[in-house]
Motif scaffolding. Sequence first.
Motif, mmCIF file in Angstrom:
data_model
loop_
_atom_site.group_PDB
_atom_site.id
_atom_site.type_symbol
_atom_site.label_atom_id
_atom_site.label_comp_id
_atom_site.label_asym_id
_atom_site.label_seq_id
_atom_site.Cartn_x
_atom_site.Cartn_y
_atom_site.Cartn_z
ATOM 1 N N THR A 10 0.762 -1.250 0.032
ATOM 2 C CA THR A 10 -0.165 0.033 0.076
ATOM 3 C C THR A 10 0.802 1.321 -0.022
ATOM 4 O OG1 THR A 10 -1.620 -1.249 1.103
ATOM 5 C CG2 THR A 10 -1.804 1.153 1.233
ATOM 6 N N HIS A 11 1.879 1.215 0.855
ATOM 7 C CA HIS A 11 2.704 2.439 0.924
ATOM 8 C C HIS A 11 4.118 2.312 -0.099
ATOM 9 C CE1 HIS A 11 0.527 2.541 4.827
ATOM 10 N NE2 HIS A 11 0.694 3.730 4.459
ATOM 11 N N SER A 12 4.000 1.416 -1.010
ATOM 12 C CA SER A 12 5.385 1.154 -2.007
ATOM 13 C C SER A 12 5.763 2.461 -2.768
ATOM 14 C CB SER A 12 4.822 0.220 -2.820
ATOM 15 O OG SER A 12 3.880 0.147 -3.804
ATOM 16 N N THR A 13 4.573 3.288 -2.984
ATOM 17 C CA THR A 13 4.751 4.444 -4.007
ATOM 18 C C THR A 13 4.825 5.760 -2.978
ATOM 19 O OG1 THR A 13 2.563 4.660 -4.323
ATOM 20 C CG2 THR A 13 3.636 3.526 -5.877
ATOM 21 N N GLY A 161 -5.497 -11.456 -7.152
ATOM 22 C CA GLY A 161 -5.692 -10.792 -8.356
ATOM 23 C C GLY A 161 -4.184 -9.890 -8.650
ATOM 24 N N ALA A 162 -3.345 -10.689 -8.213
ATOM 25 C CA ALA A 162 -1.903 -9.948 -8.618
ATOM 26 C C ALA A 162 -1.340 -10.601 -10.086
ATOM 27 C CB ALA A 162 -0.871 -10.441 -7.671
ATOM 28 N N VAL A 163 -2.033 -11.426 -10.620
ATOM 29 C CA VAL A 163 -1.701 -11.539 -12.011
ATOM 30 C C VAL A 163 -2.439 -11.334 -12.938
ATOM 31 C CG1 VAL A 163 -1.383 -13.449 -13.497
ATOM 32 C CG2 VAL A 163 -0.516 -13.846 -10.991
ATOM 33 N N PHE A 164 -2.153 -10.305 -13.856
ATOM 34 C CA PHE A 164 -3.017 -9.703 -14.686
ATOM 35 C C PHE A 164 -3.032 -10.391 -15.987
ATOM 36 C CE2 PHE A 164 -2.505 -5.031 -13.112
ATOM 37 C CZ PHE A 164 -3.209 -5.226 -11.676
ATOM 38 N N PRO A 165 -4.147 -10.445 -16.858
ATOM 39 C CA PRO A 165 -4.378 -10.968 -18.113
ATOM 40 C C PRO A 165 -3.328 -10.339 -19.145
ATOM 41 C CG PRO A 165 -6.201 -9.428 -17.717
ATOM 42 C CD PRO A 165 -5.280 -9.472 -16.505
ATOM 43 N N ALA A 177 -7.446 -1.800 -20.304
ATOM 44 C CA ALA A 177 -8.291 -1.519 -19.359
ATOM 45 C C ALA A 177 -8.300 -2.062 -17.956
ATOM 46 C CB ALA A 177 -9.727 -1.780 -19.940
ATOM 47 N N HIS A 178 -7.946 -3.429 -18.057
ATOM 48 C CA HIS A 178 -7.669 -4.276 -16.673
ATOM 49 C C HIS A 178 -6.728 -3.421 -15.961
ATOM 50 C CE1 HIS A 178 -7.899 -7.733 -13.956
ATOM 51 N NE2 HIS A 178 -6.724 -7.386 -13.748
ATOM 52 N N PHE A 179 -5.453 -3.166 -16.434
ATOM 53 C CA PHE A 179 -4.280 -2.257 -15.741
ATOM 54 C C PHE A 179 -4.932 -1.161 -15.219
ATOM 55 C CE2 PHE A 179 -0.653 0.395 -15.513
ATOM 56 C CZ PHE A 179 0.103 -0.418 -14.808
ATOM 57 N N GLU A 180 -5.420 -0.178 -16.010
ATOM 58 C CA GLU A 180 -5.967 1.174 -15.670
ATOM 59 C C GLU A 180 -6.784 0.921 -14.464
ATOM 60 O OE1 GLU A 180 -7.872 2.689 -19.242
ATOM 61 O OE2 GLU A 180 -5.855 3.384 -20.005
ATOM 62 N N GLY A 183 -4.249 -1.505 -11.674
ATOM 63 C CA GLY A 183 -2.862 -1.239 -11.466
ATOM 64 C C GLY A 183 -2.581 -0.456 -10.274
ATOM 65 N N PRO A 184 -3.412 0.612 -9.636
ATOM 66 C CA PRO A 184 -3.075 1.019 -8.589
ATOM 67 C C PRO A 184 -2.835 0.092 -7.463
ATOM 68 C CG PRO A 184 -4.489 2.598 -9.960
ATOM 69 C CD PRO A 184 -4.345 1.029 -10.528
ATOM 70 N N ARG A 185 -3.726 -0.659 -7.278
ATOM 71 C CA ARG A 185 -3.534 -1.573 -6.345
ATOM 72 C C ARG A 185 -2.628 -2.955 -6.144
ATOM 73 N NH1 ARG A 185 -7.501 -4.540 -4.891
ATOM 74 N NH2 ARG A 185 -6.897 -4.569 -2.568
#
Length: 220
Positions: A10-13, A161-165, A177-180, A183-185
């Motif tokens: 959560t605080h990585s950025t 949900g850490a693996v994206f298509p 669209a999935h990344f947008e 992606g923030p989470r």
Amino acid sequence: MSDGIAWIGTHSTAGSSAALPGMLGGISLTCARGIGADELLIALGADLDELADRTPCRDLLVPARRPGDRSPHVNRAMYGTCGEWVYVLEDWGTATWATGYQKVESMRPAPDEEIVCVTLNAWSPPQRIIHAPGDGSARQAEFGQDTGQGSALDAALHATGAVFPSIAEVGEAAATAHFEEHGPRLPESVFTAVGDYCDLSIDRTAVEAGDLPAVLIPMI
């Protein structure tokens, strides 16, 4: 599922933790089992006397590097144990183990040691997960991917949900669209998965306050 280390993602950025006595933003994680805390830290370059002192992170001074000084630059590494795992936290931009395991013999994963590393790679993106499952090998994956091992860690990454298509799977528009949307989470999802896989919980309050022991590790 546990959110025991989700707060790290959560605080990585959040940027540098320089103003804190401990750490909060931009933390990279290395955790290992089958190896003792001192043994792992010595492999990373820690000083034996510093290890013996068990100095809390809040009291550990990082010496200023003087112009012309040939001594290696050093960074803080806070550490602890949870169950059968040893963990090392670093907030200087990456994980020392990730930068050194391929070229420093002492860091190479032994067949009886399992290592999971989540490195933010601030200086050389992308962010990565590295898994040495205990057979002497190591697999890497960028955030949003699994390691391709079909392992329990990969299953945990999928479950959070850490693996994206990929574009090959769903096409460019759907992948974008999935990344947008998600992606923030993604960092939070990655750290949640690693926490679930390792059954790892690290007290954010203690880390932020610098209550855990720390050593100085030379930059590789």
